[in-house]
Design an enzyme around this catalytic site. Sequence first.
Site: not given
Ligand code: PGA
Length: 252
Positions: A9, A11, A97, A99, A169, A175, A215
């Site tokens: 992803n 983003k 997601h 976010e 997730e 993140g 992560s």
């Molecule tokens: P990350 O993000 O690997 O940077 O923690 C995962 C995601 O948001 O799908």
Amino acid sequence: MRKNIVAGNWKMNNDLKATKTLVKQIKKSLKKTKLKNTRVIIAPTFTNLPSAVKRCKKSKIEVAAQNMHQATSGAFTGEISAEMLKSVGVKTVILGHSERRAYFGETDALLAEKVNAALAHKLEVIFCFGEELADRKANKEEAVVESQIKNALFHLEADAFKKIVLAYEPVWAIGTGETASPEQAQDMHAFIRKTLADKYGNGVADSVSILYGGSVKPANASEIFGKPDVDGGLIGGAALKAEDFHAIITAF
Ligand code: PGA
């Protein structure tokens, strides 16, 4: 046998030039890699989807979108429909997601509409969900996850449900550099699979890929992917470096 999937992803990262470069690097890294039962997906931003689709043709890489609107067309300034994604060759869309939920107010009810629209246009859905830190501290993580899945997906018939890939997730791990332990991931994935089995039966539950996200890095991927109910990962930060992404793809 259900598929393993490693999905990147991206983003809101990478302009057109950077997209071309990263696609090229990932393609090169995969050239001599035998992918055993593993799908590789990248999700660049909307504007770079046509370029990525074109460059990934005849490669081992599939291209997904990060979001879409639930309506087919109309007065929704700034939005992108399932038909538009299909028209540039996209076959998969990430929905829900954290976010999108946190910054754009996406609710389970809205996501149910988006899921319906995606499936109606024969797009595969990678459906994301997961608890927040406060939920886990209050031992409510299973209840939260169960309600997110039920509210957004359990109106689907079994046949439709088979077109969904789930991505657990935990919000506290996205993140942040903090990962769920492989045991925490396995426990939750087993709970999710049981929830699916109760609703749709073991056949469907066993056929659905459940990805872990939060992560995931080359250093922790193989331990997490080694768990029986973890079928791969949705990768954010580490998907932006071809070398790291390749190390995660080959971590099974
Ligand atoms: P990350 O993000 O690997 O940077 O923690 C995962 C995601 O948001 O799908």
